[in-house]
Design a protein around this motif. Sequence first.
Motif, PDB file in Angstrom:
ATOM      1  N   TRP A 174       0.872  -1.350  -0.057  1.00 20.55           N
ATOM      2  CA  TRP A 174       0.276  -0.055  -0.088  1.00 20.55           C
ATOM      3  C   TRP A 174       0.429   1.342  -0.198  1.00 20.55           C
ATOM      4  O   TRP A 174       0.921   2.312  -0.399  1.00 20.55           O
ATOM      5  CB  TRP A 174      -0.886  -0.078   1.024  1.00 20.55           C
ATOM      6  N   ALA A 175       1.835   1.363   1.054  1.00 18.14           N
ATOM      7  CA  ALA A 175       2.562   2.613   0.953  1.00 18.14           C
ATOM      8  C   ALA A 175       3.371   2.644  -0.070  1.00 18.14           C
ATOM      9  O   ALA A 175       3.712   3.894  -0.636  1.00 18.14           O
ATOM     10  CB  ALA A 175       3.826   2.526   2.038  1.00 18.14           C
ATOM     11  N   ARG A 176       4.457   1.774  -1.145  1.00 14.43           N
ATOM     12  CA  ARG A 176       4.684   2.223  -2.112  1.00 14.43           C
ATOM     13  C   ARG A 176       3.591   2.500  -3.332  1.00 14.43           C
ATOM     14  O   ARG A 176       4.658   3.308  -3.935  1.00 14.43           O
ATOM     15  CB  ARG A 176       5.019   0.547  -2.907  1.00 14.43           C
ATOM     16  N   GLU A 177       3.093   2.298  -2.894  1.00 19.56           N
ATOM     17  CA  GLU A 177       1.667   2.819  -4.461  1.00 19.56           C
ATOM     18  C   GLU A 177       1.399   3.811  -4.048  1.00 19.56           C
ATOM     19  O   GLU A 177       1.437   5.400  -5.574  1.00 19.56           O
ATOM     20  CB  GLU A 177       0.700   1.953  -4.266  1.00 19.56           C
ATOM     21  N   ARG A 178       1.310   4.832  -2.598  1.00 21.74           N
ATOM     22  CA  ARG A 178       1.592   5.719  -2.249  1.00 21.74           C
ATOM     23  C   ARG A 178       2.889   7.194  -2.355  1.00 21.74           C
ATOM     24  O   ARG A 178       2.616   7.850  -1.684  1.00 21.74           O
ATOM     25  CB  ARG A 178       0.289   6.037  -1.294  1.00 21.74           C
ATOM     26  N   ARG A 179       3.722   6.286  -2.493  1.00 20.33           N
ATOM     27  CA  ARG A 179       5.215   7.055  -2.782  1.00 20.33           C
ATOM     28  C   ARG A 179       5.204   7.180  -1.303  1.00 20.33           C
ATOM     29  O   ARG A 179       6.162   8.459  -0.865  1.00 20.33           O
ATOM     30  CB  ARG A 179       5.034   8.297  -3.784  1.00 20.33           C
ATOM     31  N   ILE A 180       4.799   6.787  -0.130  1.00 22.45           N
ATOM     32  CA  ILE A 180       5.303   6.727   1.102  1.00 22.45           C
ATOM     33  C   ILE A 180       6.845   5.938   1.644  1.00 22.45           C
ATOM     34  O   ILE A 180       7.382   4.288   1.485  1.00 22.45           O
ATOM     35  CB  ILE A 180       4.583   6.328   2.337  1.00 22.45           C
ATOM     36  N   GLY A 181       7.638   6.824   2.254  1.00 26.05           N
ATOM     37  CA  GLY A 181       8.701   6.074   2.569  1.00 26.05           C
ATOM     38  C   GLY A 181       9.546   5.936   4.275  1.00 26.05           C
ATOM     39  O   GLY A 181       8.503   6.279   4.443  1.00 26.05           O
ATOM     40  N   PHE A 182      10.576   4.070   4.060  1.00 23.65           N
ATOM     41  CA  PHE A 182      10.151   3.889   5.924  1.00 23.65           C
ATOM     42  C   PHE A 182      11.317   4.348   6.114  1.00 23.65           C
ATOM     43  O   PHE A 182      12.388   3.871   5.058  1.00 23.65           O
ATOM     44  CB  PHE A 182       9.612   2.953   5.595  1.00 23.65           C
ATOM     45  N   SER A 183      11.813   4.890   6.841  1.00 27.30           N
ATOM     46  CA  SER A 183      13.202   4.222   7.938  1.00 27.30           C
ATOM     47  C   SER A 183      14.038   3.459   7.866  1.00 27.30           C
ATOM     48  O   SER A 183      14.919   2.861   7.830  1.00 27.30           O
ATOM     49  CB  SER A 183      13.401   5.649   8.875  1.00 27.30           C
ATOM     50  N   SER A 184      12.508   2.615   8.617  1.00 27.82           N
ATOM     51  CA  SER A 184      12.860   0.623   9.067  1.00 27.82           C
ATOM     52  C   SER A 184      11.272   0.577   9.402  1.00 27.82           C
ATOM     53  O   SER A 184      10.501   0.928   9.353  1.00 27.82           O
ATOM     54  CB  SER A 184      13.629   0.785  10.378  1.00 27.82           C
ATOM     55  N   PHE A 185      11.143  -0.880   8.610  1.00 31.28           N
ATOM     56  CA  PHE A 185      10.350  -1.767   8.394  1.00 31.28           C
ATOM     57  C   PHE A 185      10.426  -3.044   9.299  1.00 31.28           C
ATOM     58  O   PHE A 185      11.268  -4.020   8.878  1.00 31.28           O
ATOM     59  CB  PHE A 185       9.787  -2.018   7.085  1.00 31.28           C
ATOM     60  N   VAL A 186       9.991  -3.306  10.339  1.00 32.54           N
ATOM     61  CA  VAL A 186      10.561  -4.563  11.176  1.00 32.54           C
ATOM     62  C   VAL A 186       9.062  -5.372  11.318  1.00 32.54           C
ATOM     63  O   VAL A 186       7.967  -4.454  12.044  1.00 32.54           O
ATOM     64  CB  VAL A 186      11.157  -4.536  12.411  1.00 32.54           C
ATOM     65  N   SER A 187       9.492  -6.663  11.089  1.00 33.03           N
ATOM     66  CA  SER A 187       8.430  -7.221  12.145  1.00 33.03           C
ATOM     67  C   SER A 187       8.718  -8.249  12.953  1.00 33.03           C
ATOM     68  O   SER A 187      10.026  -8.794  13.287  1.00 33.03           O
ATOM     69  CB  SER A 187       8.200  -8.633  10.550  1.00 33.03           C
ATOM     70  N   LEU A 188       7.708  -8.542  14.152  1.00 33.34           N
ATOM     71  CA  LEU A 188       8.949  -8.364  15.353  1.00 33.34           C
ATOM     72  C   LEU A 188       8.061  -9.809  15.463  1.00 33.34           C
ATOM     73  O   LEU A 188       8.906 -10.579  16.737  1.00 33.34           O
ATOM     74  CB  LEU A 188       7.835  -7.753  16.381  1.00 33.34           C
ATOM     75  N   GLY A 189       7.572 -10.824  15.363  1.00 33.23           N
ATOM     76  CA  GLY A 189       7.330 -11.977  14.866  1.00 33.23           C
ATOM     77  C   GLY A 189       6.663 -12.445  16.799  1.00 33.23           C
ATOM     78  O   GLY A 189       5.464 -11.922  16.850  1.00 33.23           O
ATOM     79  N   ASP A 190       7.058 -13.503  16.836  1.00 31.44           N
ATOM     80  CA  ASP A 190       6.967 -13.731  18.495  1.00 31.44           C
ATOM     81  C   ASP A 190       7.363 -12.603  20.217  1.00 31.44           C
ATOM     82  O   ASP A 190       6.863 -12.735  20.679  1.00 31.44           O
ATOM     83  CB  ASP A 190       7.295 -15.071  18.643  1.00 31.44           C
TER      84      ASP A 190
END
Length: 901
Positions: A174-190
């Motif tokens: 979704w963010a890529r389509e709207r050209r929104i960028g991130f400093s970091s993107f973290v999946s915490l899982g458990d």
Amino acid sequence: MSVRNLHYFFSPRSVAVIGASARPGSVGATVLANVVGGGFKGQVWPVNPKYTELAGLPVARDVAGLPQAPELAVICTPAATVPAIVAMLGARGCKAAVVLSAGLDADAGGGRTLRQAMLDAARPYLLRILGPNCVGLLVPEAGLNASFAPVAALPGRLAFLSQSGALVTAVLDWARERRIGFSSFVSLGDGSDVDFGDLLDWLAADPGTDAILLYAESVRQARKFMSAARGAARAKPTIIVKAGRVAEAAHAAFSHTGALAGSDLVYDAALRRAGMLRVYSTGELFDAVAVLAQPRRPAGPRLAILTNGGGPGVMATDALVRGGGSLAPLGPATLARLSANLPPTWSHGNPVDVIGDAPVERYRLALQALLEEADADAVLLIHAPTAIVPAADIARALLPLLRAAGKPVLCCWLGGASVAQARSLCLDAGVPLFDTPEEAVRAFLQLADYQRNQHLLTQAPPAGRPAPADREAARARIAGLLAQGVTTVSEADAKAILAAYGIPVVATETARDAAAALAAARRIGFPVALKILSPDIAHKTDVGGVVLDLAGEAELAQALEAMLARVRAARPQARLAGFTVQAMARRPRAHELIAGMSVDPVFGPVVLFGQGGVAVEVTADQAVALPPLNRVLAADLVGRTRAARLLAGYRDVPRADLDALYEVLVRIGEMAAGLPELVELDINPLLADADGVVALDARMRLAPVPAGQDPLARLAILPYPAELERRVDSALGPLLLRPIRPEDAPAHVAFFHGLSQEDVHYRMFGMMRELSAAQLARFTQIDYAREMAFIATRKAASGADETLGVARMQADPDNIAGEFAIAVRSDLKGKGLGLILMACLLDYCRARGLATLRGTALAGNVRMHGLARACGFELRATADGTVEMTLALLSHAAPPAAPPS
């Protein structure tokens, strides 16, 4: 652990992919392709005994075969192999690993799960684990895509943390389509090791992150989370969507309070207390992402709407007012300016309808007028496509204004292909874009809510403290009850405990039988109320166990006999312990309220307030807050209920004594902190009117505290540590040294004004004449779990406490090192106060186990240099003109008790 070694996740110089593969569609193949294809500039080392080369890179057979220890490892192997791999990585010197593998709840033998075996293997080496069962992490600026996400993240200044792997991939797309960028993107899982608290601490200090977004399903270690969340939210916007809103604690409870304080209410209270913004759906989360991608924030909830059609403007207005916002009032100058540039048929108000045939210039002039309207906190532009002017032409003409706007501007280009180019232009310019007016308004209201939460963080409670509670009397009574095996407290005992904490109660006595009840009524004085006393009956009115306004002995005798008959018929198995007799409170205009406390399984004690009476569950008008409370927080708690409007007065009903009500809520918070055996409290009804408040009925439930358990362990936020107060003699006379508290704000302002400009320069490393509200709150509303500020106080001629000096310490999240600062009122220097404050601070730092204390002083601050040397600090001049002061606490004796001659 907390932030230790986290930098290896976000800026590694080498990455090992354990379980890298060539099999299409496998996790190992996807991760390797993402790491190699993401633009990572460091070393990449695949590991798999089945291959000698992958993606043009040589492959190591195992961890031992790597050329050196990787700074980051990504583990894509089956769950059973993970503990051994982690042990090998730790032995090689690796400090960070992303474990993508699922299934680590399986048995590892020896009474351990694979998860515990993995953590045990990592612990000796301080190897940090992200996961298991996660998608991985992305750091776009570093070219790092250590994940199996199907798309990469664009570079930006938003951080996203998620416990849901599916949501990670959806938000990325979704963010890529709207050209929104991130400093970091973290999946915490458990989140078995690295959790929300750790990452919030890291990102709060990350200069590349402007805002933090979280998707959470659960929180563990509530105090750690609250400390990190409060710190992060003070530093930058922090928004969370919390899934699982169904009350986990819904059950038949001992009291109304226990039944009403469901877990989702508590999450709301915790996030609000931290200064975060909570949203309630993935749609709202996406809206928040779009709005936070631009830096401007509204000053309030007033929105100006610019539209070329009446219908969309009305839709936006409906959503705005229903959501608690308001239309910005347009001043006479703005109205005149709009009238001069718009057709006579324009709406002549907000929303500003420029009419469907509006040319480009009409849009530009109208938008410019609204951007310059002082009473508009933000502007919403709504455009419906017409055949008159292409939407793209309008967008091009407005982009210079949108980029330069000093307040938030949200755009809604209604339609499809005809507005696609206009939408694309806005996206490229970083302007928040929404599909419908309602979505745009919802995003604006999110921003306004966030600003309100932030404002609450900077409000200082009034100075002064009420008389201290008689905590020892309350504790003695509780100890006596528990010694007798009593956990369900009688009304009379409950009211005695409330009275010890200064909460007004009506005169109440217990009676074993009818004769004792008659004698109690004579002592109290008629009229009286009669209630059944039974450990098995939670709600007395349900069984006819309450009779009010008994005027004399004959009425009371008759009521006693009838009540016993009713209760025995309704609840024949209930144990009857007698009766409660209390004075009648004749307050016909009083409001029936409920106030109480229960213990949430995650966040510990919470204070509840709302409309009371027998229909309390039906009215469903309650709010909760985490203790400790002060007057500002208590007022906010009351203000979140419908009851607040009644308490403010209406028609011929005067305003209730709100200060007395706030004091009761503050006292309940003190009970939650000071009485660890108290697990449930219900004051219902609590009467409130213009004459004050009084508790008519009260119930309590107790539970023994297990031996050796910290009595404060259950609290998510530590209360004021009164045990750290100490009285000292000094050249200035007797002084009280104590931790600072929010009520010290007025005295702290006076203390600041007592510092010379030179001392302000030395303390703040710059010139400053006034403290802002945010600075004052930061200095006086501290997190006792992570920081401490001792102030030296004495009574001024006015009788108020005055602050003479302050010594501060901020510990790192790992409680290893602390930063200190000290200031003494300028006219009191040279009298030994600095040394007294430092001795107090050093005693505290040693007691909490800090290893090192550091400080920084300007080169010209020779008094500070001398004080530091006297306390045993080592000083080192730096190239930037400052002096670093360092003390190894665990190897130094206490400083001298008097200043050097």
